[in-house]
Structure formats: C-alpha cells, structure tokens
Scaffold this motif. Structure first.
Motif, short mmCIF file in Angstrom:
data_model
loop_
_atom_site.label_atom_id
_atom_site.label_comp_id
_atom_site.label_asym_id
_atom_site.label_seq_id
_atom_site.Cartn_x
_atom_site.Cartn_y
_atom_site.Cartn_z
N TYR A 220 -4.04 -10.11 2.10
CA TYR A 220 -3.70 -8.79 2.91
C TYR A 220 -4.10 -7.61 2.34
O TYR A 220 -4.67 -6.71 3.25
N ALA A 221 -4.18 -7.51 1.07
CA ALA A 221 -4.39 -6.35 0.45
C ALA A 221 -6.05 -6.27 0.73
O ALA A 221 -6.48 -5.06 0.89
N ARG A 222 -6.82 -7.37 0.72
CA ARG A 222 -8.25 -7.34 0.78
C ARG A 222 -8.66 -6.83 2.17
O ARG A 222 -9.51 -6.11 2.48
N GLU A 223 -7.83 -7.35 3.16
CA GLU A 223 -8.17 -6.88 4.50
C GLU A 223 -7.76 -5.35 4.63
O GLU A 223 -8.60 -4.64 5.61
N PHE A 224 -6.96 -5.03 4.23
CA PHE A 224 -6.32 -3.64 4.28
C PHE A 224 -7.46 -2.64 3.78
O PHE A 224 -7.76 -1.69 4.44
N VAL A 225 -7.90 -2.87 2.66
CA VAL A 225 -8.90 -1.79 2.00
C VAL A 225 -10.09 -2.06 2.73
O VAL A 225 -10.94 -0.98 2.97
N ARG A 226 -10.64 -3.18 3.34
CA ARG A 226 -11.86 -3.41 4.13
C ARG A 226 -11.64 -2.63 5.27
O ARG A 226 -12.91 -2.13 5.73
N SER A 227 -10.71 -2.51 5.91
CA SER A 227 -10.71 -2.12 7.49
C SER A 227 -9.97 -0.63 7.70
O SER A 227 -10.01 -0.07 8.77
N ASN A 228 -9.47 0.08 6.52
CA ASN A 228 -8.67 1.19 6.79
C ASN A 228 -9.63 2.24 6.40
O ASN A 228 -10.35 2.20 5.51
N ASN A 229 -9.26 3.55 6.81
CA ASN A 229 -9.74 4.60 6.21
C ASN A 229 -9.30 5.15 4.80
O ASN A 229 -8.10 5.71 4.75
N LEU A 230 -9.66 4.74 3.92
CA LEU A 230 -9.16 5.11 2.40
C LEU A 230 -9.47 6.54 1.97
O LEU A 230 -8.79 6.91 1.03
N PHE A 231 -10.17 7.31 2.69
CA PHE A 231 -10.35 8.59 2.30
C PHE A 231 -9.25 9.45 2.36
O PHE A 231 -8.95 10.47 2.25
N GLN A 232 -8.13 8.91 3.03
CA GLN A 232 -6.99 9.76 3.35
C GLN A 232 -6.09 9.71 2.16
O GLN A 232 -4.91 10.56 1.89
N TRP A 233 -6.22 8.64 1.15
CA TRP A 233 -6.03 8.60 -0.17
C TRP A 233 -6.80 9.08 -1.34
O TRP A 233 -7.82 8.97 -1.16
N THR A 234 -6.22 9.47 -2.56
CA THR A 234 -7.14 9.79 -3.64
C THR A 234 -7.18 8.88 -4.70
O THR A 234 -7.93 9.03 -5.68
N GLY A 235 -6.46 7.55 -4.49
CA GLY A 235 -6.15 6.63 -5.35
C GLY A 235 -5.58 5.35 -4.91
O GLY A 235 -5.02 5.55 -4.06
N ILE A 236 -6.00 4.31 -5.40
CA ILE A 236 -5.35 3.03 -5.09
C ILE A 236 -4.60 2.40 -6.16
O ILE A 236 -5.32 2.31 -7.23
N ILE A 237 -3.35 2.07 -5.97
CA ILE A 237 -2.40 1.57 -7.08
C ILE A 237 -2.38 -0.11 -6.59
O ILE A 237 -1.70 -0.34 -5.50
N THR A 238 -2.75 -1.02 -7.36
CA THR A 238 -2.03 -2.35 -7.16
C THR A 238 -0.82 -2.78 -8.01
O THR A 238 -0.69 -2.36 -9.30
N ASN A 250 -12.63 -6.92 -4.16
CA ASN A 250 -13.67 -7.59 -3.16
C ASN A 250 -13.45 -7.11 -1.68
O ASN A 250 -14.60 -7.01 -1.01
N GLY A 251 -12.16 -6.43 -1.39
CA GLY A 251 -12.13 -5.84 -0.22
C GLY A 251 -13.05 -4.46 -0.06
O GLY A 251 -13.58 -4.24 0.94
N LEU A 252 -13.04 -3.96 -1.28
CA LEU A 252 -13.98 -2.62 -1.33
C LEU A 252 -15.42 -2.93 -1.07
O LEU A 252 -16.22 -2.06 -0.64
N PHE A 253 -15.84 -4.04 -1.68
CA PHE A 253 -17.21 -4.31 -1.46
C PHE A 253 -17.53 -4.95 -0.26
O PHE A 253 -18.72 -5.50 0.05
N GLU A 254 -16.61 -5.12 0.64
CA GLU A 254 -16.73 -5.70 2.18
C GLU A 254 -16.95 -4.64 3.05
O GLU A 254 -16.94 -4.58 4.06
N ARG A 255 -17.09 -3.21 2.41
CA ARG A 255 -16.90 -2.23 3.23
C ARG A 255 -18.80 -1.70 3.21
O ARG A 255 -19.20 -1.72 2.15
N SER A 256 -19.19 -1.15 4.29
CA SER A 256 -20.70 -0.84 4.37
C SER A 256 -20.49 0.61 3.43
O SER A 256 -21.63 0.79 2.77
N ASP A 257 -19.47 1.20 3.34
CA ASP A 257 -19.68 2.44 2.47
C ASP A 257 -19.23 2.47 0.91
O ASP A 257 -18.32 3.25 0.55
N TRP A 258 -19.27 0.99 0.62
CA TRP A 258 -18.76 0.63 -0.80
C TRP A 258 -18.98 1.68 -1.92
O TRP A 258 -18.17 1.93 -2.78
N SER A 259 -20.38 2.18 -1.89
CA SER A 259 -20.83 2.89 -3.04
C SER A 259 -20.10 4.12 -2.92
O SER A 259 -19.58 4.41 -4.11
N GLU A 260 -19.69 4.75 -1.70
CA GLU A 260 -19.16 6.18 -1.79
C GLU A 260 -17.63 5.78 -2.10
O GLU A 260 -16.85 6.75 -2.77
#
Length: 590
Positions: A220-238, A250-260
């Motif tokens: 669930y968390a992997r799909e969430f970070v892969r498919s959502n606009n993360l720039f509305q937040w300034t940090g991710i807490i697990t 791994n969700g982050l590295f499944e994004r085309s904008d992973w580097s940013e």
C-alpha cells in the motif's frame, strides 16, 4: 579570534525578562534568551545559579490563555490554583478575566549522569506574562518570545533589528507539512498507538501538521508514494518496522521524477515493528538514547528538521531491480527472519525463539560468493553528523518550570499541557486518512496500479548479473551457514551487526560464516550479535569474516531450496548481486 566572536554571538542577550515562582514569591528568576538557549538565572544575596535549556533541546512553544471555569465564587478574583487550565487564544472557553498570556516551552533535555543511564527527559517551561492590564499587551510580549525561539529552533538568523521589527500581528507559520504512512499491523500491532501516544504529542508541541494514512494491504505504501503528488508534503514519515520503509523507498524509485523527489523530500522513520534496524542505527550514529523510549530519537529527528545523506544499495535479481537501505541475507539469519513470521504477535521475541529452533535444525547452503573489496578509507563517523552531540546535562532541572512576570499580584497554579490529549491533531491542522479512496491525491505520476511499475534510479556501474565478474573481484566457494550483507550498524533493536558502519560510509559490510562451525560456536556468535562481539572478539577468528565491500554477488546452488531476503523482505531464491550508491537519499536525523 573567530572562536571568540562565535562565543560572543552565542551569548548575546536577545530577550530578557524577570519572573518569579508562584509558590515562592521571594524566588526571583531572570530569564534570558540567547542563541545558545534559554537561561534560567536564580539570584539572591547568598546564591547565584544558572541553568541553560539548549536551543537544540527545545522542540517548540505555544501561547495559551487560561480556561473559563464552570463554577466560580463571586468573591474569587481568579480560579482556584488546583483547577487552572489553559486553552487556545481563539477558544470560546477562555477566561476573559485573566489577562495573562502563557508561553509553554517544550524541551527534551539530555541527561548523562552515567554511561548506562543516558536518556532525554521531557521538560515544560511555562512563562506567564502579566505585566500589563490588557491581554493584548501581555500577548504581544509572549508572542515576541515565541517568534524568536521558533526562529532559533529553525536555525534562522536573528538580529537586533529582527526583534525590534516584531509586531503583535506577526504569527509564526510552520511551512512544513508531513506525510505519515503507518502500518497498524507492524510488529505486535501497536504501531498506530505508538504514534498517537509517543510521537503525535511531540509534533503538536512543535506545531508541525501532518496527514496520516493507515496502510490497508501489502505494498500500500509503495503504491501510494509511486502514484501521488508528494510535493504537497515536505517530508515522509514511516511508522512501523523496516518493511514499510522498504516499501516507501522502492515506491520512490518507481517514479519517473525520482531524482527530484529524493533530493527535496527527506524520509523519517518511527520504530514500531519487530525489526527496527534503521531507527536503531540512526540513534546509534548520533549518540541518542534508544531505550527505554525508542520513538523519541525519531520524533526529535522529525521536529529538528535536520537531514543527512544515506547510502543505498542497488539489488539485482533475475526478475527485478530493488533499492535497499539495510541488508541482503542468505542462510541462517534470513531463515530465522522469514520462518518466524508465524510468531509476529510476539514482536522482537520471535527472533530469539526461532534462533534456537534453527540451531537445532542447522542448515548449510552450497554456492559461490563474489565480492569487490572496499579500498577507500573509512569515513570518520563524526564527519557525518549535522552538529555536535556534546550535549550538556541539566540533571537537576525539574520536569516543569513555571514562571511568571512580576506585576500585579496574582497567584495562579500551573496546568500541565501533557494531559491535553484531545488536542493533538486539531491544533496543528493534522488529519487521519485510512481508506484507499482517500489516499489518491491530485497530480500523481505513474498512477496506474494495473501496470507493472518500471524501476528507475541510477544506472549500475558493474556488469549485469548474468555477465562474468571482473578480475579484481574475489571469490569464496563451498558451503555457507550464512552470508549476510548490511550497510547500517544495527540489523534490529538489539543486533549490532557492523560496529564501524556509518550512515554514509560508502560500504557494504559482508558477514560470512562457512559450514563447519558447531552449534555451540554459532550460539555464541548469535549472542555476540547483541554487543558487536562477533566483529571484535578474537574468539570468533576463523569462524566469522566481516569484510567491507563495494559490491558482491551470490550464486547459490539451485538444486537446494532456501531464502533470500532484502531488508527483511523475501525475494526470489537465486543469483543476486548488489552495489552501493553513496549518499543517494536523505533521512531525518536528530
């Protein structure tokens, strides 16, 4: 001269006020605010005593007003001392007859009386401003202190002109908002409660808002970070064990904008699972007491807004590419990890119980291990710190210090904000979400869950898994009890795997135990993992090899069955190789 100038800047008085303790009217305190911290100075004819609350130990402060009482005698000028409570300035429940402004300052002081008893103690310093007849005037003074303290906490430059320019209309606005992803079934199933009871109060004290989502299923968390606009937040807490951090990574590295994303959004970890290797390692690197409150170092890392680079390891199997932050395992430790899942309800104790079971039914595995030795010099752990850990002790400071400005004679008591459980989420504009429908935000990328996601990230610098290894790699072949690679100091809360590891030393620490060791030797080896003795004691020479490497490849005998794990997660059994990418992501540190 520069050191002298720095000391003078640290001790420059920014704000100063005189207060007294209500229960002892003749006990006068001067309170000074400097860049170093909050100075509590007690002066008398026979005694001078000063205690400093370091800025680095302060997490936040809030201005409050006294609460209206339901029953009150007409002859009383104020509420009785045993029943004073405080509310927000905007509350309709405030006591308009009390014109005082209350500034609550929240700190977690480092106590270091003995090596074995290091801890942080929560302290509330309450300043009551009451020199003026109108609340607006008292509130202006309290807000001025609050604003300057907030700026110091954030590391902003504070000058005399900054203080003079302050007006009562200025309000500190927190620019951060955090995304919290919590696995409520992690460990013994108490991750959500741990966050509510131990972490959310600290975030409220720091006035940091967050959006919290509870995971509903695996990945669930992997799909969430892969498919959502993360720039509305300034940090991710697990919140959970190492497994949810693995999903997010791994969700982050499944994004085309992973580097940013990895450059602009740091990730923090709250330990709430059976294995909390990363959280334990971060506390270890920064000298933070981990027990008896494992969540506190992580909570302080979040509110301090400090980040550090962390190495990641790129894993290649015959079917997938994975990014790893903790370990790769084959053999005994992976067997224990995977097979003890049936005892998950026991929390961390499951590993101890299953270790005995696996020693009784000891296994070994045939195959080849290739590795590229690390030749770069070790990084000094002190160079990885954001700031010094030489924190002064305040062992004689009470957990609540309640002071008020001298002025009209009012005798009030003090309400402990610790009991204000119901306000943890409303005051900061935080929210909970728990359903898949609520988890979808606008502007997502790679948002189709039906398609198998593509793994992005930096390209490999070594030959592919099926290609021959270079000539400068070394090879060990035969039978192995275990091969376990780790890039952090700890594999779990009480497993000191690689004592010399740091957060970004550019190394993989490869632990090898070949077949032939007795059960008694292996028992002592497992016991030694709790203290790091397996890596330092001469009694393990010839049994255990701990080798720093830059890359490795395992080729198991495929006629046998076994387990391969990455960060404690099961992957396909077969050839696997790994290479380290130094400082690839950022994590929150205390």
């Amino acid at each position: 001269m520069d050191i002298q100038r720095d000391d003078q800047n640290l001790n420059q008085i920014l704000l100063e006020e005189t207060f007294y303790v209500l229960t002892k009217k003749n006990c006068v305190f001067k309170v000074r605010l400097t860049r170093q911290g909050l100075h509590l100075i007690k002066e008398s004819e026979l005694n001078f005593k000063e205690q400093v609350i370091p800025i680095r130990d302060i997490v936040g402060c809030r201005c409050l007003r006294s609460k209206k009482q339901s029953k009150r005698c007409v002859c009383q000028s104020i509420t009785r001392s045993t029943s004073l409570e405080v509310v927000e300035e905007t509350s309709g429940d405030l006591d308009v007859n009390d014109t005082s402004a209350y500034l609550y300052i929240y700190a977690y002081l480092f106590q270091d009386t003995k090596a074995a008893s290091k801890k942080r103690e929560r302290t509330i310093i309450t300043l009551r401003f009451r020199s003026f007849d109108k609340f607006e005037d008292n509130n202006r003074e309290a807000q001025r202190w609050r604003t300057i303290i907030k700026k110091l906490i954030k590391g902003d430059i504070v000058t005399n002109s900054t203080i003079l320019e302050f007006s009562s209309s200025q309000k500190h606005r927190e620019s951060r908002k955090l995304l919290v992803l919590c696995n409520p079934k992690s460990g013994s199933g108490r991750a959500k409660e741990l966050f509510q009871d131990k972490v959310a109060p600290v975030l409220e004290e720091a006035e940091i808002p967050f959006d919290m989502y509870l995971t509903k299923h695996s990945n669930y968390a992997r799909e969430f970070v892969r498919s959502n606009n993360l720039f509305q937040w300034t940090g991710i807490i697990t919140v959970g064990g190492d497994g949810i951090f693995y999903e997010v990574l791994n969700g982050l590295f499944e994004r085309s904008d992973w580097s940013e994303v990895i450059k602009s959004i740091p990730v923090g970890v709250i330990p709430g699972g059976s294995g909390n290797g990363l959280a334990r390692s971060i506390a270890h690197y920064y000298g933070e007491p981990y027990l008896p409150s494992p969540t506190l170092p992580a909570a302080l890392a979040i509110v301090r807004n400090h980040y550090a680079p962390m190495d990641l390891v790129r894993i290649e199997t015959t079917t997938q590419i994975i990014f790893s932050f903790l370990s790769v395992g084959w053999g005994l430790l992976s067997d224990i990890d995977i097979e003890s899942e049936k005892l998950r309800i026991l929390g961390g104790q499951r590993f101890t119980i299953w270790s005995l079971a696996r020693l009784i039914g000891l296994r070994s595995y045939g195959g080849k291990l290739w590795y590229l030795p690390a030749e770069v010099p070790l990084v000094d752990p002190k160079e990885n710190l954001i700031f010094s850990n030489n924190i002064g002790s305040n062992t004689d400071l009470p957990t609540e210090v309640n002071l008020e400005t001298k002025g009209r004679a009012r005798v009030d008591s003090w309400y402990s904000a610790n009991s204000r459980r119901s306000a943890y989420f409303s005051a900061t504009g935080s929210s909970y979400q728990s359903t898949a429908e609520e988890a979808v935000a606008d502007g997502g990328v790679n948002s189709s869950p039906q398609e198998k996601p593509r793994m992005y990230g930096p390209a490999s610098q070594i030959p592919g898994l099926m290609a021959p290894v270079p000539s400068d790699w070394k090879c060990i072949s035969g039978r192995f009890v275990l091969v376990h690679a780790c890039y952090q100091s700890h594999l779990g809360g009480d497993l000191l795997f690689a004592p010399d590891a740091t957060l970004n030393d550019g190394r993989i620490w490869l632990l090898i135990v070949q077949a032939g060791a007795s059960r008694s030797q292996l028992l002592h080896f497992l016991l030694g993992l709790s203290t790091g003795a397996h890596a330092t004691s001469k009694s393990f020479e010839g049994l255990v090899q701990l080798i720093p490497v830059n890359a490795f490849r395992i080729e198991p005998d495929m006629s046998e069955e076994g387990y391969m794990t990455v960060d404690g997660e099961l992957v396909d059994y077969g050839p696997i190789q790994a290479e380290v990418f130094p400082s690839l992501c950022r994590v929150m540190v205390p």
